[in-house]
Design an enzyme around this catalytic site. Structure first.
Site, PDB file in Angstrom:
ATOM      1  N   THR A   1       0.863  -1.176   0.000  1.00 46.49           N
ATOM      2  CA  THR A   1       0.000   0.000   0.000  1.00 46.49           C
ATOM      3  C   THR A   1       0.901   1.228   0.000  1.00 46.49           C
ATOM      4  OG1 THR A   1      -1.261  -1.249   1.660  1.00 46.49           O
ATOM      5  CG2 THR A   1      -2.067   0.927   1.135  1.00 46.49           C
TER       6      THR A   1
ATOM      7  N   ARG B   1     -12.757  -8.910  -4.099  1.00 47.98           N
ATOM      8  CA  ARG B   1     -12.298  -8.609  -2.750  1.00 47.98           C
ATOM      9  C   ARG B   1     -12.057  -7.109  -2.606  1.00 47.98           C
ATOM     10  NH1 ARG B   1      -7.041  -6.532  -0.567  1.00 47.98           N
ATOM     11  NH2 ARG B   1      -7.014  -7.190   1.615  1.00 47.98           N
TER      12      ARG B   1
ATOM     13  N   SER C   1     -10.334  -4.006  -0.441  1.00 46.42           N
ATOM     14  CA  SER C   1      -9.269  -3.729   0.521  1.00 46.42           C
ATOM     15  C   SER C   1      -9.716  -2.664   1.513  1.00 46.42           C
ATOM     16  CB  SER C   1      -8.017  -3.251  -0.214  1.00 46.42           C
ATOM     17  OG  SER C   1      -8.142  -1.884  -0.554  1.00 46.42           O
ATOM     18  N   ASP C   2      -8.889  -2.462   2.515  1.00 46.08           N
ATOM     19  CA  ASP C   2      -9.160  -1.411   3.505  1.00 46.08           C
ATOM     20  C   ASP C   2      -8.858  -0.024   2.964  1.00 46.08           C
ATOM     21  OD1 ASP C   2      -6.240  -0.415   4.824  1.00 46.08           O
ATOM     22  OD2 ASP C   2      -6.225  -2.326   3.768  1.00 46.08           O
TER      23      ASP C   2
ATOM     24  N   GLY D   1      -0.628  -2.858   5.511  1.00 45.57           N
ATOM     25  CA  GLY D   1      -0.535  -4.174   6.125  1.00 45.57           C
ATOM     26  C   GLY D   1      -1.585  -5.102   5.555  1.00 45.57           C
ATOM     27  N   ILE D   2      -1.976  -6.094   6.318  1.00 43.77           N
ATOM     28  CA  ILE D   2      -3.013  -7.023   5.876  1.00 43.77           C
ATOM     29  C   ILE D   2      -4.360  -6.317   5.968  1.00 43.77           C
ATOM     30  CG2 ILE D   2      -4.108  -9.251   6.250  1.00 43.77           C
ATOM     31  CD1 ILE D   2      -1.191  -9.427   5.322  1.00 43.77           C
ATOM     32  N   GLY D   3      -4.999  -6.129   4.827  1.00 39.40           N
ATOM     33  CA  GLY D   3      -6.221  -5.340   4.778  1.00 39.40           C
ATOM     34  C   GLY D   3      -7.315  -5.845   5.698  1.00 39.40           C
TER      35      GLY D   3
END
Length: 317
Positions: A180, A208, A210-211, A230-232
């Site tokens: 990101t 999907r 993402s954040d 990071g991990i969404g």
């Protein structure tokens, strides 16, 4: 107009596991510092926080080292779908695009939507908006990303792929989904803005989200601004950006809000990072991952987090 506030700026190019070698470290540092230098000079000239955020995001999206814009990773069907958002803290206004394809700078669409009655668009709506804006079609694919996808199809995939850095030799180990870019700015008028952009986590299921185009991953008010990486799914589960900003708005210091939020994220075994500014000019960054690729300008000089590998959750200045 005479400047009333010392501008501040912080950016990130993702979170990861480790950087190998001086060449890798210095290449990433140059990329981040170049953005800081150019965007901070514009802030000193009086551009708004939102304009600074968009400019910084464009530069990071155009750098194939990072997983956003050019250099975005491929999804499970071999297509690139990107997401980006912008939040103007002074206006309290969020806008973004989700899973947009064939544009060079997704942040440009998010910026356009700031003045639209419909401020978050998904794939088909984003594509139609790009046509209305007459944005030229753009292929964000790089040879490296294509080779990564082909290797994965051949069951030869080594998990160097969806890291924040587009050069495997720089990466010791990585987990997919950390790529990101983000920018948070405080302008000379004392206003804040935050922007975040991503190419996704790589090989994800089609559709999907993402954040990066959610307040969980990108949020700002007149009191504080935060961009996450990071991990969404972990960021969404923590509602990290909004949580930190709300805590500052409710009276907690930025340092304490970051410390508490990252302590909770660590307890919940999340894999994430964030950059933040508040209206007083305080700068903070945090991570539960090993590495956070961030750089900042504190009004006097440029600093970065590339060699910050300690066990503490946050940094602050």
């Amino acid at each position: 107009m005479k400047s009333q506030v010392q501008p501040k700026l912080i950016i990130h190019g993702g979170a990861g596991s480790s950087l190998q070698g001086k060449g890798g470290l210095e290449a990433v540092r140059r990329s981040l510092h170049t953005v800081i230098e150019q965007v901070y000079s514009l802030l000193l000239c009086g551009i708004t926080a939102s304009e600074a955020v968009v400019q910084g995001c464009q530069m990071l999206e155009d750098n194939p080292r990072f997983n956003a814009g050019t250099g975005s990773v491929l999804q499970s069907d071999g297509q690139i779908r990107m997401s980006a958002s912008l939040m103007d803290g002074a206006l309290g206004r969020f806008s973004g695009v989700i899973n947009v394809s064939r544009v060079k700078n997704p942040i440009d669409l998010a910026q356009f939507l700031q003045n639209s009655p419909d401020r978050v668009l998904s794939d088909f709506g984003s594509a139609e908006l790009a046509r209305e804006m007459q944005i030229p079609s753009y292929n964000a694919l790089t040879d490296l990303r294509l080779q990564e996808w082909i290797q994965e199809r051949q069951d030869n995939f080594k998990s160097t792929m969806a890291n924040v850095i587009a050069e495997p030799e720089l990466v010791e180990t990585s987990n997919a989904g950390r790529g990101t870019i983000g920018v948070v700015a405080l302008d000379t008028f004392g206003k804040l803005a935050a922007g975040t952009s991503t190419g996704g986590k790589g090989f994800e299921r089609i559709g999907r989200v993402s954040d990066s185009a959610m307040p969980a991953g990108n949020y700002a008010t007149k009191d504080a601004g935060v961009s996450c990486t990071g991990i969404g799914e972990d960021i969404i589960d923590e509602c990290l950006a909004a949580k930190i900003v709300v805590r500052v708005t409710d009276g907690m210091s930025l340092k304490d809000a970051m410390q508490r939020s990252f302590g909770e994220a660590y307890q919940n075994k999340r894999d994430l990072g964030a950059i933040a500014l508040d209206a007083s000019g305080a700068i903070a960054w945090g991570k539960t991952s090993e590495i956070l690729l961030a750089a900042y300008h504190n009004g006097e000089n440029i600093g970065d987090t590339l060699e910050w590998t300690g066990n503490e959750f946050i940094g602050y200045c």
